[in-house]
Design a protein around this motif. Structure first.
Motif, PDB file in Angstrom:
ATOM      1  N   GLN A 197       0.824  -1.211   0.000  1.00  0.00           N
ATOM      2  CA  GLN A 197       0.000   0.000   0.000  1.00  0.00           C
ATOM      3  C   GLN A 197       0.857   1.259   0.000  1.00  0.00           C
ATOM      4  O   GLN A 197       0.398   2.321  -0.403  1.00  0.00           O
ATOM      5  CB  GLN A 197      -0.929  -0.002   1.222  1.00  0.00           C
ATOM      6  N   GLU A 198       2.113   1.135   0.439  1.00  0.00           N
ATOM      7  CA  GLU A 198       2.980   2.307   0.553  1.00  0.00           C
ATOM      8  C   GLU A 198       3.967   2.435  -0.598  1.00  0.00           C
ATOM      9  O   GLU A 198       4.332   3.538  -0.968  1.00  0.00           O
ATOM     10  CB  GLU A 198       3.759   2.249   1.880  1.00  0.00           C
ATOM     11  N   ASP A 199       4.402   1.296  -1.170  1.00  0.00           N
ATOM     12  CA  ASP A 199       5.471   1.331  -2.172  1.00  0.00           C
ATOM     13  C   ASP A 199       5.109   0.497  -3.393  1.00  0.00           C
ATOM     14  O   ASP A 199       4.248  -0.390  -3.333  1.00  0.00           O
ATOM     15  CB  ASP A 199       6.786   0.800  -1.573  1.00  0.00           C
TER      16      ASP A 199
ATOM     17  N   LEU B 224     -11.575  -0.720   4.422  1.00  0.00           N
ATOM     18  CA  LEU B 224     -11.557   0.011   5.691  1.00  0.00           C
ATOM     19  C   LEU B 224     -11.025   1.412   5.431  1.00  0.00           C
ATOM     20  O   LEU B 224      -9.873   1.591   5.024  1.00  0.00           O
ATOM     21  CB  LEU B 224     -10.678  -0.700   6.717  1.00  0.00           C
ATOM     22  N   ILE B 225     -11.864   2.418   5.663  1.00  0.00           N
ATOM     23  CA  ILE B 225     -11.497   3.817   5.446  1.00  0.00           C
ATOM     24  C   ILE B 225     -11.163   4.439   6.791  1.00  0.00           C
ATOM     25  O   ILE B 225     -11.968   4.392   7.722  1.00  0.00           O
ATOM     26  CB  ILE B 225     -12.651   4.606   4.789  1.00  0.00           C
ATOM     27  N   SER B 226      -9.977   5.010   6.909  1.00  0.00           N
ATOM     28  CA  SER B 226      -9.583   5.671   8.148  1.00  0.00           C
ATOM     29  C   SER B 226      -9.326   7.142   7.871  1.00  0.00           C
ATOM     30  O   SER B 226      -8.929   7.529   6.772  1.00  0.00           O
ATOM     31  CB  SER B 226      -8.334   5.013   8.735  1.00  0.00           C
ATOM     32  N   GLY B 227      -9.563   7.958   8.882  1.00  0.00           N
ATOM     33  CA  GLY B 227      -9.346   9.390   8.732  1.00  0.00           C
ATOM     34  C   GLY B 227     -10.061  10.157   9.819  1.00  0.00           C
ATOM     35  O   GLY B 227     -11.018   9.666  10.421  1.00  0.00           O
ATOM     36  N   GLU B 228      -9.605  11.382  10.050  1.00  0.00           N
ATOM     37  CA  GLU B 228     -10.212  12.208  11.085  1.00  0.00           C
ATOM     38  C   GLU B 228     -11.624  12.627  10.691  1.00  0.00           C
ATOM     39  O   GLU B 228     -12.018  12.528   9.522  1.00  0.00           O
ATOM     40  CB  GLU B 228      -9.348  13.457  11.314  1.00  0.00           C
ATOM     41  N   SER B 229     -12.378  13.115  11.662  1.00  0.00           N
ATOM     42  CA  SER B 229     -13.718  13.623  11.380  1.00  0.00           C
ATOM     43  C   SER B 229     -13.635  14.768  10.375  1.00  0.00           C
ATOM     44  O   SER B 229     -12.748  15.619  10.454  1.00  0.00           O
ATOM     45  CB  SER B 229     -14.377  14.121  12.669  1.00  0.00           C
TER      46      SER B 229
ATOM     47  N   GLY C 221     -14.235  13.207   4.922  1.00  0.00           N
ATOM     48  CA  GLY C 221     -15.033  12.730   3.795  1.00  0.00           C
ATOM     49  C   GLY C 221     -15.074  11.226   3.639  1.00  0.00           C
ATOM     50  O   GLY C 221     -15.103  10.724   2.511  1.00  0.00           O
ATOM     51  N   LYS C 222     -15.137  10.499   4.738  1.00  0.00           N
ATOM     52  CA  LYS C 222     -15.104   9.033   4.653  1.00  0.00           C
ATOM     53  C   LYS C 222     -16.348   8.470   3.964  1.00  0.00           C
ATOM     54  O   LYS C 222     -16.256   7.540   3.159  1.00  0.00           O
ATOM     55  CB  LYS C 222     -14.950   8.438   6.060  1.00  0.00           C
ATOM     56  N   GLU C 223     -17.515   9.034   4.262  1.00  0.00           N
ATOM     57  CA  GLU C 223     -18.728   8.525   3.609  1.00  0.00           C
ATOM     58  C   GLU C 223     -18.723   8.827   2.115  1.00  0.00           C
ATOM     59  O   GLU C 223     -19.223   8.039   1.306  1.00  0.00           O
ATOM     60  CB  GLU C 223     -19.985   9.102   4.250  1.00  0.00           C
ATOM     61  N   LEU C 224     -18.143   9.957   1.711  1.00  0.00           N
ATOM     62  CA  LEU C 224     -18.052  10.277   0.288  1.00  0.00           C
ATOM     63  C   LEU C 224     -17.228   9.238  -0.457  1.00  0.00           C
ATOM     64  O   LEU C 224     -17.556   8.846  -1.579  1.00  0.00           O
ATOM     65  CB  LEU C 224     -17.439  11.663   0.087  1.00  0.00           C
ATOM     66  N   VAL C 225     -16.149   8.783   0.176  1.00  0.00           N
ATOM     67  CA  VAL C 225     -15.326   7.745  -0.448  1.00  0.00           C
ATOM     68  C   VAL C 225     -16.108   6.447  -0.560  1.00  0.00           C
ATOM     69  O   VAL C 225     -16.068   5.762  -1.592  1.00  0.00           O
ATOM     70  CB  VAL C 225     -14.029   7.523   0.368  1.00  0.00           C
TER      71      VAL C 225
ATOM     72  N   THR D  48      -8.836  -5.563   4.543  1.00  0.00           N
ATOM     73  CA  THR D  48      -8.370  -6.162   3.290  1.00  0.00           C
ATOM     74  C   THR D  48      -7.786  -5.095   2.373  1.00  0.00           C
ATOM     75  O   THR D  48      -6.669  -5.213   1.870  1.00  0.00           O
ATOM     76  CB  THR D  48      -9.524  -6.884   2.579  1.00  0.00           C
ATOM     77  N   ILE D  49      -8.556  -4.032   2.151  1.00  0.00           N
ATOM     78  CA  ILE D  49      -8.074  -2.901   1.361  1.00  0.00           C
ATOM     79  C   ILE D  49      -8.269  -1.632   2.195  1.00  0.00           C
ATOM     80  O   ILE D  49      -9.390  -1.172   2.372  1.00  0.00           O
ATOM     81  CB  ILE D  49      -8.837  -2.746   0.026  1.00  0.00           C
ATOM     82  N   PRO D  50      -7.190  -1.066   2.736  1.00  0.00           N
ATOM     83  CA  PRO D  50      -7.335   0.164   3.520  1.00  0.00           C
ATOM     84  C   PRO D  50      -7.248   1.409   2.632  1.00  0.00           C
ATOM     85  O   PRO D  50      -6.518   1.428   1.641  1.00  0.00           O
ATOM     86  CB  PRO D  50      -6.164   0.103   4.489  1.00  0.00           C
ATOM     87  N   ILE D  51      -8.002   2.411   3.001  1.00  0.00           N
ATOM     88  CA  ILE D  51      -7.897   3.724   2.364  1.00  0.00           C
ATOM     89  C   ILE D  51      -7.759   4.747   3.485  1.00  0.00           C
ATOM     90  O   ILE D  51      -8.641   4.852   4.341  1.00  0.00           O
ATOM     91  CB  ILE D  51      -9.119   4.057   1.488  1.00  0.00           C
ATOM     92  N   ASN D  52      -6.660   5.469   3.486  1.00  0.00           N
ATOM     93  CA  ASN D  52      -6.420   6.466   4.525  1.00  0.00           C
ATOM     94  C   ASN D  52      -6.649   7.859   3.959  1.00  0.00           C
ATOM     95  O   ASN D  52      -6.004   8.258   2.991  1.00  0.00           O
ATOM     96  CB  ASN D  52      -4.990   6.354   5.073  1.00  0.00           C
TER      97      ASN D  52
END
Length: 471
Positions: A44-46, A169-174, A177-181, A307-311
């Motif tokens: 996911q990083e490289d 799994l979507i991670s991020g601060e409040s 836009g997590k629901e938009l993703v 399985t597939i993270p989105i930050n």
């Protein structure tokens, strides 16, 4: 092929280190991962030119790794190695997309021969043009604003994962836009014409959550006057989005895990399970790894979800998108309110540039809407913004987690101190660069820092001396 980057995945240290020695003799650059989950974090990083993975590993086996690689980096050839070779496993690996299949024990010559063959097969790396606009055009979604490298990565991940049924799994601060993703993933998927069901796990009491998710039969508990389908059944055929999944208790987590594994739900009071066909997308503004360590979130559920993270990056890590966001919301609200404004007064822009935006994009939207309503002149001025201390306090309340013990209080105080320092640190760096013609060496020398330390601050603040920030 010289300097090609290869990832070796095996739960046996001796195999990993042996492969490293073999491959590095040919001047390949080798990264190692002890299990499938560690491998996916690296992927996911490289970018890699080849992945060599063991087939039998605890937690996530080689075929699961292979399937996920074909989503994250579909052009990367994968070589499966195993000590349990059978015709069936070889056929399954090739059908899943493996380029080569190598049985243990193997010789260094066999490894190098197959690795070189796989590397030669890889097509040239495609150019990575900005795709922020294309995803909006393709999906019909105009709410993605941002052309920074961080957002480009988010756009690519959406396009990679949307055609699949993989859990995300979507991670991020409040406010990021997590629901938009989640909606973008659904609308770009084969399930786009089926339901998209969003559930805010913070809005439901734990005593009601299980019934809401899985449904219940009439008379199964006090107040159950009629049977009710849960959100899993309502979303059948489509996508179920569980927002702030960190708020689910351990007992409900166990049932959720069984549901995802068995692809069926058993309503409260029912004796027979009901098969379901859903794509699950989950989101959290809390660190689930830390919760897992603290035993407040199940490890097996975390790995099932991840399985597939989105930050999603906070706004402070993509300040280059700030001007785009401000103008987007300015156009949105002037049109909605029927007002004509020429734009931003320079002093107002400077104040916004220095504002920390703890509430991220949601806070920007609220500030701009209020400014458009209050503006009486041709431009938005400082007094229209009303960036009072209460605005900062409210935005901090949105993102700060209420500590439950002294250790969490210490961590939260540390996090807030670091956030408070970021704007000052950014102004310090930019001032040094401007005073020295954007020469990093001279700027570092003037402020009394070593060049590597100064560069580390540039990276932390996402500032490039080659691409001078316009805002």
């Amino acid at each position: 092929m010289k300097n090609a980057r290869i990832l070796v995945v095996d739960d046996e240290t001796a195999i990993r280190e042996g492969m490293r020695r073999i491959l590095e003799k040919r001047e390949f650059r080798v990264d190692l991962a002890a299990n499938g989950h560690a491998a996916l974090e690296k992927l996911q990083e490289d970018d890699f030119d080849l992945v060599i993975t063991d087939l039998k590993m605890p937690g996530m086996n080689g075929l699961e790794v292979l399937k996920t690689i074909k989503i994250l980096q579909p052009d990367v050839p994968v070589m499966i190695i195993t000590g349990y070779a059978t015709v069936e496993t070889a056929v399954e690996a090739m059908k899943t997309g493996a380029f080569e299949y190598l049985s243990k024990p193997f010789t260094p010559e066999q490894v190098l021969q197959k690795a070189c063959k796989a590397l030669e097969s890889r097509p040239p790396m495609p150019s990575r043009e900005p795709i922020g606009r294309s995803i909006r055009d393709t999906a019909g979604l105009d709410f993605f604003i941002g052309e920074s490298s961080q957002m480009q990565k988010v756009y690519r991940r959406i396009l990679q994962v949307a055609p699949t049924d993989s859990t995300v799994l979507i991670s991020g601060e409040s406010g990021t836009g997590k629901e938009l993703v989640a909606r973008a993933i659904h609308q770009n998927s084969p399930r786009r014409n089926r339901p998209f069901v969003a559930v805010d796990c913070t809005s439901l009491a734990e005593s009601l959550l299980e019934s809401e998710l899985f449904g219940h039969e009439k008379g199964s508990f006090t107040g159950a006057t009629h049977a009710r389908s849960g959100f899993f059944k309502v979303a059948d055929g489509g996508t179920l989005f569980l927002d702030e999944i960190s708020n689910i208790g351990l007992s409900t987590q166990a049932k959720l895990l069984r549901t995802l594994q068995q692809r069926e739900v058993t309503p409260i009071g029912a004796t027979s399970p009901i098969p379901i066909d859903i794509r699950l997308v989950a989101a959290s503004n809390r660190n689930l790894k830390e919760m897992m360590t603290a035993k407040t979130f199940r490890e097996d559920l975390y790995f099932r979800l991840n399985t597939i993270p989105i930050n999603l990056p906070p706004l402070r890590e993509r300040r280059g998108d700030l001007h785009l966001l401000l103008n987007h919301f300015l156009n949105k609200f002037t049109l909605a309110l029927g007002k004509k404004l020429a734009g931003w007064h320079p002093e107002a822009l400077e104040l916004l540039r220095r504002h920390p935006f703890h509430g991220n994009v949601r806070e920007i939207e609220n500030i701009v809407e209020r400014a458009v309503v209050l503006a009486e002149g041709e431009m938005i001025r400082v007094e229209d913004l009303e960036l009072l201390p209460t605005t900062l306090d409210e935005s901090m309340e949105e993102t700060a987690q209420v500590p439950r013990n002294t250790e969490e209080l210490k961590e939260e105080k540390k996090r807030l101190r670091e956030q408070a320092v970021l704007p000052v640190e950014r102004a310090f760096i930019l001032n040094a660069l401007r005073n020295n013609g954007w020469n990093i060496s001279r700027a570092a020398e003037e402020v009394g820092m070593l060049r590597p330390n100064f560069q580390a601050l540039l990276k932390k603040q996402n500032i490039s001396a080659r691409e001078r920030p316009e805002f």
